[in-house]
Scaffold this motif. Structure first.
Motif, PDB file in Angstrom:
ATOM      1  N   GLU A  13      57.552  53.500  65.530  1.00 20.35           N
ATOM      2  CA  GLU A  13      58.961  53.969  64.636  1.00 20.35           C
ATOM      3  C   GLU A  13      58.931  52.718  63.730  1.00 20.35           C
ATOM      4  O   GLU A  13      59.583  53.274  62.800  1.00 20.35           O
ATOM      5  CB  GLU A  13      60.069  54.735  64.923  1.00 20.35           C
ATOM      6  CG  GLU A  13      59.745  55.874  65.686  1.00 20.35           C
ATOM      7  CD  GLU A  13      59.777  57.079  64.449  1.00 20.35           C
ATOM      8  OE1 GLU A  13      60.335  57.494  63.755  1.00 20.35           O
ATOM      9  OE2 GLU A  13      57.992  57.284  64.301  1.00 20.35           O
ATOM     10  N   GLU A  14      59.705  51.704  64.836  1.00 18.98           N
ATOM     11  CA  GLU A  14      59.225  50.356  64.240  1.00 18.98           C
ATOM     12  C   GLU A  14      58.407  49.643  62.766  1.00 18.98           C
ATOM     13  O   GLU A  14      58.399  48.805  62.121  1.00 18.98           O
ATOM     14  CB  GLU A  14      60.099  49.843  64.476  1.00 18.98           C
ATOM     15  CG  GLU A  14      61.356  49.550  64.843  1.00 18.98           C
ATOM     16  CD  GLU A  14      62.268  48.529  67.022  1.00 18.98           C
ATOM     17  OE1 GLU A  14      61.341  47.679  66.937  1.00 18.98           O
ATOM     18  OE2 GLU A  14      62.804  49.118  67.317  1.00 18.98           O
ATOM     19  N   GLY A  15      57.100  50.429  63.019  1.00 19.43           N
ATOM     20  CA  GLY A  15      55.918  49.635  62.077  1.00 19.43           C
ATOM     21  C   GLY A  15      55.308  48.416  62.829  1.00 19.43           C
ATOM     22  O   GLY A  15      54.691  47.799  62.806  1.00 19.43           O
ATOM     23  N   ARG A  16      55.383  47.927  63.963  1.00 22.04           N
ATOM     24  CA  ARG A  16      55.031  47.725  65.326  1.00 22.04           C
ATOM     25  C   ARG A  16      53.902  47.517  65.711  1.00 22.04           C
ATOM     26  O   ARG A  16      52.857  48.935  65.459  1.00 22.04           O
ATOM     27  CB  ARG A  16      55.877  46.853  66.443  1.00 22.04           C
ATOM     28  CG  ARG A  16      57.860  46.829  66.230  1.00 22.04           C
ATOM     29  CD  ARG A  16      57.762  46.059  67.763  1.00 22.04           C
ATOM     30  NE  ARG A  16      59.189  46.236  67.716  1.00 22.04           N
ATOM     31  CZ  ARG A  16      59.958  45.978  68.581  1.00 22.04           C
ATOM     32  NH1 ARG A  16      59.216  44.960  69.616  1.00 22.04           N
ATOM     33  NH2 ARG A  16      61.454  46.025  69.381  1.00 22.04           N
ATOM     34  N   GLU A  17      52.880  46.308  65.388  1.00 16.38           N
ATOM     35  CA  GLU A  17      51.515  46.262  65.933  1.00 16.38           C
ATOM     36  C   GLU A  17      51.560  46.052  67.349  1.00 16.38           C
ATOM     37  O   GLU A  17      52.189  44.730  67.709  1.00 16.38           O
ATOM     38  CB  GLU A  17      50.757  45.402  65.102  1.00 16.38           C
ATOM     39  CG  GLU A  17      50.894  45.962  63.584  1.00 16.38           C
ATOM     40  CD  GLU A  17      49.466  44.817  62.877  1.00 16.38           C
ATOM     41  OE1 GLU A  17      49.452  44.204  63.400  1.00 16.38           O
ATOM     42  OE2 GLU A  17      48.985  45.589  61.834  1.00 16.38           O
ATOM     43  N   PHE A  18      50.656  46.682  67.938  1.00 11.24           N
ATOM     44  CA  PHE A  18      50.923  46.234  69.806  1.00 11.24           C
ATOM     45  C   PHE A  18      49.392  47.061  69.723  1.00 11.24           C
ATOM     46  O   PHE A  18      48.682  47.037  69.457  1.00 11.24           O
ATOM     47  CB  PHE A  18      51.963  46.920  70.065  1.00 11.24           C
ATOM     48  CG  PHE A  18      51.955  48.369  70.472  1.00 11.24           C
ATOM     49  CD1 PHE A  18      50.987  49.061  70.723  1.00 11.24           C
ATOM     50  CD2 PHE A  18      52.806  48.758  68.803  1.00 11.24           C
ATOM     51  CE1 PHE A  18      51.499  50.500  70.686  1.00 11.24           C
ATOM     52  CE2 PHE A  18      52.923  50.625  68.766  1.00 11.24           C
ATOM     53  CZ  PHE A  18      52.041  51.032  69.801  1.00 11.24           C
ATOM     54  N   ALA A  19      49.385  46.429  70.977  1.00 11.88           N
ATOM     55  CA  ALA A  19      48.033  46.223  71.848  1.00 11.88           C
ATOM     56  C   ALA A  19      48.962  46.979  73.444  1.00 11.88           C
ATOM     57  O   ALA A  19      49.123  46.205  74.222  1.00 11.88           O
ATOM     58  CB  ALA A  19      46.935  45.157  72.483  1.00 11.88           C
ATOM     59  N   VAL A  20      47.492  47.710  73.501  1.00  7.47           N
ATOM     60  CA  VAL A  20      48.218  48.570  75.258  1.00  7.47           C
ATOM     61  C   VAL A  20      46.821  48.455  76.240  1.00  7.47           C
ATOM     62  O   VAL A  20      46.085  48.964  75.917  1.00  7.47           O
ATOM     63  CB  VAL A  20      48.159  50.109  74.750  1.00  7.47           C
ATOM     64  CG1 VAL A  20      48.883  50.664  76.271  1.00  7.47           C
ATOM     65  CG2 VAL A  20      49.386  50.142  73.784  1.00  7.47           C
ATOM     66  N   ALA A  21      47.419  48.390  77.057  1.00  7.56           N
ATOM     67  CA  ALA A  21      46.694  48.182  78.221  1.00  7.56           C
ATOM     68  C   ALA A  21      46.989  49.301  79.039  1.00  7.56           C
ATOM     69  O   ALA A  21      48.235  49.322  79.781  1.00  7.56           O
ATOM     70  CB  ALA A  21      46.483  46.744  78.804  1.00  7.56           C
ATOM     71  N   THR A  22      46.095  49.850  79.476  1.00  5.71           N
ATOM     72  CA  THR A  22      45.840  50.430  80.364  1.00  5.71           C
ATOM     73  C   THR A  22      44.946  50.971  81.704  1.00  5.71           C
ATOM     74  O   THR A  22      43.399  50.883  81.542  1.00  5.71           O
ATOM     75  CB  THR A  22      45.683  52.416  79.484  1.00  5.71           C
ATOM     76  OG1 THR A  22      46.675  52.501  78.556  1.00  5.71           O
ATOM     77  CG2 THR A  22      46.473  53.538  80.577  1.00  5.71           C
ATOM     78  N   VAL A  23      45.401  51.291  82.770  1.00  6.80           N
ATOM     79  CA  VAL A  23      44.939  51.210  83.796  1.00  6.80           C
ATOM     80  C   VAL A  23      43.893  52.978  84.201  1.00  6.80           C
ATOM     81  O   VAL A  23      44.648  54.100  83.943  1.00  6.80           O
ATOM     82  CB  VAL A  23      45.512  51.511  85.197  1.00  6.80           C
ATOM     83  CG1 VAL A  23      44.736  51.880  86.451  1.00  6.80           C
ATOM     84  CG2 VAL A  23      46.176  50.433  85.278  1.00  6.80           C
ATOM     85  N   VAL A  24      42.702  52.741  83.679  1.00  5.26           N
ATOM     86  CA  VAL A  24      41.789  53.864  83.729  1.00  5.26           C
ATOM     87  C   VAL A  24      41.201  54.191  84.863  1.00  5.26           C
ATOM     88  O   VAL A  24      40.563  55.163  85.264  1.00  5.26           O
ATOM     89  CB  VAL A  24      40.992  53.618  82.469  1.00  5.26           C
ATOM     90  CG1 VAL A  24      41.353  53.901  81.253  1.00  5.26           C
ATOM     91  CG2 VAL A  24      39.578  52.551  83.063  1.00  5.26           C
ATOM     92  N   ALA A  25      41.104  53.484  86.083  1.00  4.55           N
ATOM     93  CA  ALA A  25      40.108  54.130  87.416  1.00  4.55           C
ATOM     94  C   ALA A  25      40.431  52.680  88.505  1.00  4.55           C
ATOM     95  O   ALA A  25      40.653  51.088  87.954  1.00  4.55           O
ATOM     96  CB  ALA A  25      38.477  53.566  87.507  1.00  4.55           C
ATOM     97  N   VAL A  26      40.802  52.954  90.089  1.00 10.41           N
ATOM     98  CA  VAL A  26      41.436  52.366  90.458  1.00 10.41           C
ATOM     99  C   VAL A  26      39.908  52.339  91.929  1.00 10.41           C
ATOM    100  O   VAL A  26      39.871  53.450  92.314  1.00 10.41           O
ATOM    101  CB  VAL A  26      42.575  52.779  90.870  1.00 10.41           C
ATOM    102  CG1 VAL A  26      42.938  52.017  92.165  1.00 10.41           C
ATOM    103  CG2 VAL A  26      43.935  52.670  89.976  1.00 10.41           C
ATOM    104  N   GLY A  27      40.070  51.289  92.780  1.00 12.70           N
ATOM    105  CA  GLY A  27      38.817  51.938  93.724  1.00 12.70           C
ATOM    106  C   GLY A  27      39.581  50.930  94.491  1.00 12.70           C
ATOM    107  O   GLY A  27      40.042  49.829  94.352  1.00 12.70           O
ATOM    108  N   GLY A  28      39.618  51.262  96.298  1.00  9.69           N
ATOM    109  CA  GLY A  28      40.548  50.520  96.998  1.00  9.69           C
ATOM    110  C   GLY A  28      41.850  49.894  96.513  1.00  9.69           C
ATOM    111  O   GLY A  28      42.770  51.566  96.870  1.00  9.69           O
TER     112      GLY A  28
END
Length: 385
Positions: A13-28
């Motif tokens: 909403e504030e118009g910020r630019e950002f990057a998102v890191a998301t866990v997409v898979a897990v092992g162990g």
């Protein structure tokens, strides 16, 4: 990324630019499951977590790089044999993390912003993103609503992806789906991460006693929407249960029969009075809820079980009853008892044994994903690496 949707919605909403890191898979063994996210804006502000600290520094740097070059990438992090304190998961697991830049003119920003806004309004939402497939589709989002409508563009796979995302949303689950070019389930095509944002699970506590007040506090900490119900208006008051979401004065069995429940609902019966317990448990043990527990001594439990058999409950139905409720912690105080009850609920939900981890040899982290709740929580258990 929906686990940090409230903060990200504000950034968008504030118009910020950002990057998102998301866990997409897990092992162990890994501290966070798929859907866990960390975001970094152009000023270096960071929110969220993908690993409980193990690889946060490296992921932070990757987010900064993604903001510079505009490329979505998937990176794998695992245990470092040479130095457990280098970049890696010291708990011995492996996680795949997708880093997606959300710049002003980035493809998909409008869809992501719509998803964040929908979650911020408290509406059920599924967000599907491509985590494996052609480079031009990597990270591309699809917003799916409970009625099956969607926003986004995955080409010929839109309808199939939307149907799969809706199915996970209906089940309240976060997980991955494999799709082939013709829309069937088949490795080798696209892999979607589908994050479901749903209302918090309910805990209904029957019996407005001191133990209930402590249990309400524990349940709120675990992310439940908590209702306290008692037929006695003098006890069921806001002053006694300030942290409860709802306080209901009604006969317990009548209230349970008429209120909304689902497969995540927890029912805790603390009344240990046959005139309340028996009709209430007769209702509860025939409902498809997640957990039914009742407080009382072993003598009370034996008498309660006899009465329940007399009103027609079968052995199979009675086997669902967890009584006396709670794990054996040697609890004495209301707070200790609430902790023992909460621990049993977490163990039942996550498939835990309740035995000490020391010397047990059982896995610390088990497979299976929980939905992301609107209050920002992800399931109800606190995991540690």
């Amino acid at each position: 990324m929906l686990d940090i949707a409230t903060e990200l919605h504000r950034w968008a909403e504030e118009g910020r630019e950002f990057a998102v890191a998301t866990v997409v898979a897990v092992g162990g063994s890994a501290p966070r499951g798929p859907g866990a996210a960390l975001a970094v804006d152009t000023e270096g502000t960071v929110i969220g977590s993908v690993s409980g600290g193990c690889v946060e520094g490296a992921v932070y740097d990757l987010c900064g790089q993604a903001l510079q070059d505009g490329e979505t990438v998937v990176e794998r992090f695992g245990h470092s044999d040479e130095d457990a304190f280098e970049v890696g998961l010291t708990c011995g697991g492996v996680i795949d993390v997708m880093i997606t830049p959300v710049r002003a003119n980035a493809p998909g920003r409008t869809v992501l912003a719509a998803a964040l806004s929908t979650v911020a309004r408290g509406e059920p939402t599924a967000l599907a993103r491509v985590v494996r497939g052609p480079a031009e589709l990597l990270g591309r989002p699809l917003l799916v609503r409970p009625d099956g409508s969607y926003e986004g563009d995955l080409g010929e796979l839109d309808r199939t992806a939307a149907a799969e995302a809706r199915a996970l949303l209906d089940a309240g689950r976060t997980g991955t789906v494999e799709l082939s070019a013709d829309g069937s389930h088949c490795p080798g095509g696209l892999t979607l991460l589908v994050e479901s944002s749903v209302p918090p699970p309910r805990m209904i506590v029957f019996g407005a006693i001191d133990f209930a007040a402590a249990l309400v506090r524990a349940a709120k900490f675990l992310g439940y929407h908590v209702t306290v119900c008692d037929a006695r208006s003098v006890f069921a008051t806001r002053a006694r249960f300030p942290e409860a979401d709802d306080i209901v004065v009604d006969w317990p069995h009548r209230y349970l029969r008429g209120t909304a429940t689902d497969a995540r609902t927890v029912v805790c019966v603390l009344t240990h009075d046959a005139k309340f317990d028996v009709p209430l448990l007769k209702e509860a043990l025939r409902m498809p809820v997640a957990f039914v527990g009742a407080m009382g001594s072993r003598r009370t439990h034996a008498d309660r079980e006899r009465r329940l058999r007399e009103v027609g409950l079968t052995s199979r139905e009675l086997a669902r009853l967890r009584s006396p409720i709670g794990l054996d912690l040697g609890a004495r105080t209301p707070e200790e008892t609430a902790l023992s009850i909460a621990a049993e609920i977490v163990a039942a939900r996550r498939g835990g044994t309740g035995v000490p981890l020391t010397g047990s040899g059982t896995p610390i982290h088990r497979d299976g994903q929980e939905p992301i709740h609107r209050d920002g929580g992800e399931g109800s258990a606190v995991a540690a690496a």
